[in-house]
Design an enzyme around this catalytic site. Sequence first.
Site, PDB file in Angstrom:
ATOM      1  CG  HIS A 127       3.788  45.360  87.067  1.00  0.00           C
ATOM      2  ND1 HIS A 127       4.664  46.396  86.788  1.00  0.00           N
ATOM      3  CD2 HIS A 127       2.628  45.686  86.429  1.00  0.00           C
ATOM      4  CE1 HIS A 127       4.063  47.293  86.019  1.00  0.00           C
ATOM      5  NE2 HIS A 127       2.838  46.888  85.780  1.00  0.00           N
ATOM      6  CG  HIS A 167       4.061  43.403  83.350  1.00  0.00           C
ATOM      7  ND1 HIS A 167       3.767  42.951  82.095  1.00  0.00           N
ATOM      8  CD2 HIS A 167       3.395  42.582  84.192  1.00  0.00           C
ATOM      9  CE1 HIS A 167       2.938  41.912  82.168  1.00  0.00           C
ATOM     10  NE2 HIS A 167       2.719  41.667  83.427  1.00  0.00           N
ATOM     11  CG  ASP A 257      -3.776  35.983  80.440  1.00  0.00           C
ATOM     12  OD1 ASP A 257      -4.090  34.913  79.899  1.00  0.00           O
ATOM     13  OD2 ASP A 257      -3.747  36.136  81.666  1.00  0.00           O
ATOM     14  CB  ILE A 289      -5.493  38.484  86.581  1.00  0.00           C
ATOM     15  CG1 ILE A 289      -6.302  37.686  87.582  1.00  0.00           C
ATOM     16  CG2 ILE A 289      -5.470  39.968  86.982  1.00  0.00           C
ATOM     17  CD1 ILE A 289      -7.690  38.205  87.853  1.00  0.00           C
ATOM     18  CG  HIS A 364      -1.305  43.664  86.534  1.00  0.00           C
ATOM     19  ND1 HIS A 364      -0.832  42.692  85.693  1.00  0.00           N
ATOM     20  CD2 HIS A 364      -0.962  44.852  85.967  1.00  0.00           C
ATOM     21  CE1 HIS A 364      -0.227  43.268  84.664  1.00  0.00           C
ATOM     22  NE2 HIS A 364      -0.299  44.573  84.794  1.00  0.00           N
ATOM     23  CB  SER A 486       8.229  43.606  45.775  1.00  0.00           C
ATOM     24  OG  SER A 486       7.162  43.083  45.024  1.00  0.00           O
ATOM     25  CD  GLU A 513       4.016  43.246  57.158  1.00  0.00           C
ATOM     26  OE1 GLU A 513       3.218  42.972  58.094  1.00  0.00           O
ATOM     27  OE2 GLU A 513       3.726  43.062  55.964  1.00  0.00           O
ATOM     28  CG  PHE A 540       3.035  47.587  54.612  1.00  0.00           C
ATOM     29  CD1 PHE A 540       1.874  48.149  55.120  1.00  0.00           C
ATOM     30  CD2 PHE A 540       3.065  47.246  53.270  1.00  0.00           C
ATOM     31  CE1 PHE A 540       0.756  48.357  54.313  1.00  0.00           C
ATOM     32  CE2 PHE A 540       1.959  47.448  52.456  1.00  0.00           C
ATOM     33  CZ  PHE A 540       0.799  48.004  52.974  1.00  0.00           C
ATOM     34  CG  HIS A 564       7.878  49.444  46.412  1.00  0.00           C
ATOM     35  ND1 HIS A 564       8.877  48.505  46.464  1.00  0.00           N
ATOM     36  CD2 HIS A 564       7.116  49.115  45.337  1.00  0.00           C
ATOM     37  CE1 HIS A 564       8.733  47.646  45.454  1.00  0.00           C
ATOM     38  NE2 HIS A 564       7.681  48.002  44.750  1.00  0.00           N
ATOM     39  CG  ASP A 572       0.396  48.869  44.737  1.00  0.00           C
ATOM     40  OD1 ASP A 572      -0.465  48.354  43.991  1.00  0.00           O
ATOM     41  OD2 ASP A 572       1.426  48.274  45.101  1.00  0.00           O
ATOM     42  CG  HIS A 576       0.301  49.785  48.933  1.00  0.00           C
ATOM     43  ND1 HIS A 576      -0.972  49.717  49.447  1.00  0.00           N
ATOM     44  CD2 HIS A 576       0.732  48.493  48.836  1.00  0.00           C
ATOM     45  CE1 HIS A 576      -1.303  48.449  49.624  1.00  0.00           C
ATOM     46  NE2 HIS A 576      -0.295  47.689  49.277  1.00  0.00           N
ATOM     47  NE  ARG A 626       6.684  49.627  41.143  1.00  0.00           N
ATOM     48  CZ  ARG A 626       5.625  49.864  40.376  1.00  0.00           C
ATOM     49  NH1 ARG A 626       4.990  51.024  40.465  1.00  0.00           N
ATOM     50  NH2 ARG A 626       5.174  48.956  39.531  1.00  0.00           N
TER      51      ARG A 626
END
Lengths: 774, 774
Positions: A127, A167, A257, A289, A364, A486, A513, A540, A564, A572, A576, A626
């Site tokens: 690049h 890059h 960008d 670009i 690019h 939690s 996260e 998650f 959990h 849940d 979850h 949990r």
Amino acid sequence: MPVASKMSGKRSSMLVPVAGAAATLAAVNCFVAPSSGQPAAPAAPQLRGNVRGVEAGSAGTTTAAGAVCGAAALAVAASAARGGARRQRAAPAAQKATAVSTEVETDCINAIRFLAVDAVNKANSGHPGAPMGQAPIGYVLFAEEMNFNPADPAWVNRDRFVLSSGHGCMFQYSVLHLTGYESVSMDDLKQFRQWGSKTPGHPENFETAGIEVTTGPLGMGVSNAVGLAAAEAHNAAVYNKPGLPLIDHYTYCIMGDGCCQEGISHESCAYAGHLGLGKLIVFYDDNGITIDGHTELSFTEDVGMRYEAYGWQVLTVEDGNTDVAALRKAIADAKACTDKPTLIKVKTVIGYGSPNKADSHDAHGAPLGSDEATATREQLGYKYGEFEVPQSVYDVFRAHAAEGAKKQEEWNALWARYQEAEPELAAQFKRIAIDKKLPEGWADCLPKVTPEDSGKATRLWSQDCLNALASTCPELIGGSADLAPSNMTLMKCTGDFLKGSYEGRNMRFGIREFGMGAVSNAISLDKTGLVPYCATFTIFSDYMRNAIRIAALAQAGTIFVTTHDSIAVGEDGPTHQPIETVPSLRMIPGLTVIRPADGNETSGAYKVAFELSKYKSMPTFMALTRQALPNLPNSSIANVEKGAYAVVEEADPELILIGTGSEVSLCVDAAKELGKKVRVVSMPSWELFRDQPLSYKNNLLPKDVPKLSVEAAVTMGWGEWADAFVGINCFGASAPGGTCMDKFGFNVPNVVACAERCLKGEKGVLSDGSQGKH
Amino acid sequence: MPVASKMSGKRSSMLVPVAGAAATLAAVNCFVAPSSGQPAAPAAPQLRGNVRGVEAGSAGTTTAAGAVCGAAALAVAASAARGGARRQRAAPAAQKATAVSTEVETDCINAIRFLAVDAVNKANSGHPGAPMGQAPIGYVLFAEEMNFNPADPAWVNRDRFVLSSGHGCMFQYSVLHLTGYESVSMDDLKQFRQWGSKTPGHPENFETAGIEVTTGPLGMGVSNAVGLAAAEAHNAAVYNKPGLPLIDHYTYCIMGDGCCQEGISHESCAYAGHLGLGKLIVFYDDNGITIDGHTELSFTEDVGMRYEAYGWQVLTVEDGNTDVAALRKAIADAKACTDKPTLIKVKTVIGYGSPNKADSHDAHGAPLGSDEATATREQLGYKYGEFEVPQSVYDVFRAHAAEGAKKQEEWNALWARYQEAEPELAAQFKRIAIDKKLPEGWADCLPKVTPEDSGKATRLWSQDCLNALASTCPELIGGSADLAPSNMTLMKCTGDFLKGSYEGRNMRFGIREFGMGAVSNAISLDKTGLVPYCATFTIFSDYMRNAIRIAALAQAGTIFVTTHDSIAVGEDGPTHQPIETVPSLRMIPGLTVIRPADGNETSGAYKVAFELSKYKSMPTFMALTRQALPNLPNSSIANVEKGAYAVVEEADPELILIGTGSEVSLCVDAAKELGKKVRVVSMPSWELFRDQPLSYKNNLLPKDVPKLSVEAAVTMGWGEWADAFVGINCFGASAPGGTCMDKFGFNVPNVVACAERCLKGEKGVLSDGSQGKH
């Protein structure tokens, strides 16, 4: 300097003077070049049309640039604005790096450009466009602004630099080479993107000294920069004393960008604004670009306004291709704003100087080619051949590097004074940041339990471990993505890491996260010995999966604490309830996944994780329950370190049940029902077990004894250890956790039934949870 | 109405009149209640202190609210502002839903609150706080604004609603119940979060009619809303004709602080602003509370300013707890702005009405408890018992639902006229959106090749497939996350889906993978028969992994087209080289993963993916090569549908080599070298193969023949099909793709050597790529 037709439209529009420019030009002639004996600074007419204002984006108004008159005068002006530690740069002694003739300065900038062009051409891959546009930023940072010492890339108080648009890594290799890092010789540049080279296709901190973090996955780098700045803020708050600024450096970043569009940058940059990280300076290479073409296709938001909404200072450099003065002024303004991070929006032309490819996505991600390289040399007036760098250019960069070495010497003296003045803190700093050791006997603080002790959820044992370690190891820092109550991850012995209380160690990441993961990785890669942890629900971890992967690849010692960890989450529901999450993370090379089964195993998980983080700078992923679990016989820290061990021993077993986490006690209960000679194995970590001697593995899991695995997760992969499997290969359901476990087959009668089938020689998936769907 | 001490501070500050309010109050008395025969609207003094201004966030100034004087007058005012299709609501005939006494209106709002409180209490699990704060929004949407017909939840022109803060799902169940959806009876509410109920812990479209999309993972819902609004815009642009607005509805969404913080919402909302989706109306429930406590801990950005930067209209409702008029006014203003999405920032109190838990995270994720429920009833003046809803409240909601049924009748008439006026488009709409069929013989357009045809990369075959299908099936819509020229995903027969050209089908998602995934899922879940695809590099499926998971869970027919599927990516290096990516996706239940090996297999992948999307609304993940591959003997669409088949047949094999994608031809070459009876099996899809009859599976892969798998990915899981494995269990490296493949063991000599070991009975991982690290 010739300006090709393709460029002229864009450039001529840039030549329209902004408000205040006339006044600035008038001021130029009043400025006096330093009496340095170096070539006099060129007069105003010789300026390359690069006198520009720096727009103060926040008010939408335009302020005049600092008085400018060639590079040397600029340095004085900028330095005056900076003040403080950097004031000495204006003094004659420091003239080398900054009192550079315009011509040499231009050569320096073009050297960055053409090393990139040539290396990409030679590799026939890469690049070139971004480095060509960003070269002036590179010049100002690596020949003037940044404190670093190529002879000691690990100097603890160096300025950090992150190329988030990874890059464009030839930008970084070029400046590392020009400033004299041994890691990037001219031969290395010629080996760009080749097998075994020190110059891979994206910057990799584990390959190339001088690279702080591994970038390429977009948005990750700027998030790392936030983490590095957070680490600096924390260390400064803990260690600095009046007159003894032990940790005092900036974190610079260039992003493009792509980084701006990625969600992770929203998370980390909002967090940086919230924290008010005043020593974070991010250049947004606004070249308009992307791979698909001009950004109008997909990206029309007002980036500056968004960063103001985050609480950042936003500055604009209208012509980043040539206006070095405006870049200097913007950096000075960034440093002057100490309570906010700064975004410097730099308008550049991708592939700047290329007559036929500039301002186009052709520049690019593909080589310019030899003809276009020649044409670009002509257009930019660069007189040097392929991979040729004039000594005058090396002189400039290396003079600045020598200044950096001197800065490190000064810092060494400061460190000596610090040790005398603050012996206790100095000892702590030495242990944590320099020797990178853990305190003698640190692991003794971890809880130890017996089966008689009442059981509780492993997330609660984790809370005990974290709090014990927090008191013992001041390098522990981290938090949760808004799930502290939690995940049970608050450290009671310390306060919140927030604006005004950077000495606190409880990070309040917010519901972010992916940003959290990347920030945490960088806290490890800051290499000041901090041990970062970050927490969320197990499911998650999906949101930050690439940060977990990069932790393993880039050797960041992040401890991922997730709770959990199965369908036992319960009410849940399936959104979850992890099913495939933990098994799929076992596929990431270099990641140690631990799913502890009780109190001792949780302590073991922390013992392993802490050592991996501190001594090997490698990540650990914990999956915690949990729900409450009983404490097991034979569980111990030492047994966790082996990855697997017998919870219920049986010298000559007819059957072996293998469980992890919450299913180990289920296996123990099922074994009692079976009325056979059953060994029960707890296997908290596949990776740790794989590393054991073959004899240990074969003794624990003899080839000729039927083995049944029981884990509340997908069964894929269990064939490595067992003959038959009890698992769940479908999504869970919303109901109380105990009900879910029962309905999907994690109950004694079903495990007993499957064990009996296993004893009869049945293989493969014996229970897949589908009974819960009927 | 009693106001408890805890609330009064917050409320009294809200009672400070905003600029213009005095003038508004003056205007109130001039307003005339409609001559409806219904109870007269209450006089101004009876207003519940809820006369509020709607702040026009964009200018930072405050505009006066619409003239307000009790509910009936309000309806007139709001309706007048709305105009168009909804004007008739002001007419006496439509009085039922809107000419509601203040007292009943309050009961309606409180009914939503207390159904949530009671269901969470009964389940002893759930999130009461958000529904209590959002209830007035629910009232305005579900008793006044939205067009829907509970008797036909699938009515194609219904307004869509998304609860992005899905944990507050009792909000949605309450309004679905109150408006008369059969899917949510009072018994269902009492079964909240219990095994087998229609009221799971987060909204699940596949469980409960009336739920459009599955939410819970934060930020996903608002991104789905963007996708629903995009689908509406596209269908409207394709089908609507003057006087025949076949598709003309709004998409409403409620999101909370969590959604705002998540990176995915940045991606999708920036995209929505870029697209100018004027019929997207998002309520931001600004209650200042997250699980960790007050949002000041982690979240201090200016959300409104950020959305303005995205190009949204931003409005503020200062008191979302009681000020129904301001909500109506904001919705009217949102509808009046047709070229931008609107964010309505609604300040609410979490757990509104609870004397001891309001405005605290105690109200977020735990039951209020019975005593607090009673105290809340007292505070809010709600006279009805647990799960008790007065008939007057049902009457209001069901009268509005009846209006919705009438709207559908009107739409049916419109559809009849449309079929006469636009027979060709009507036939297309009927096939795509109503019958949800694919065109007769559609799959004939897919390319078919022979081994004699010159080979090319499967990403190029994919381009051919996409373009063939794009011409044949106008329901195909999608694009890439800024990698169109790399993913080869542009459809040449159609233009860009952009503001002003919503009829185009090339979506320009920008560098926003996670947002892209969720937007694409929603285009499928719009249930108008569209077939969405989205594309990125295989490795960056990590960024949208949870969207892929939710596609499988929520039954969204997204086609995930990914390219650059192995270390053969080459120079970009390990950050860009998938190792564990494809195998880890095979763990997601319900996801079909296909890694085709040549032209015919790519066609087969599209045949399968299209049918799964259209007929089963299920997702497919494709992993395609960057590099060219030869065309294979025996490859065909039909063989792909079987998941695995013999490329090189051998009736009585001594050994079977199993490959996927680019490694199949390597197996063919190795088989030639081996000088044994070797069958070569191509296995493009594990999931499809699992579904074959046992006899087919056993014939293709007989138990007693040694089997070696060869795949440029981690070996975990291959034990399901093979005895021994050639794979790569370490990260790749930056070098030309062919070099990487060779160095990590994907070459004929290594496969031959491993095959010979397999023939001798060796099992397990025979080649793991570690040779490349030496």
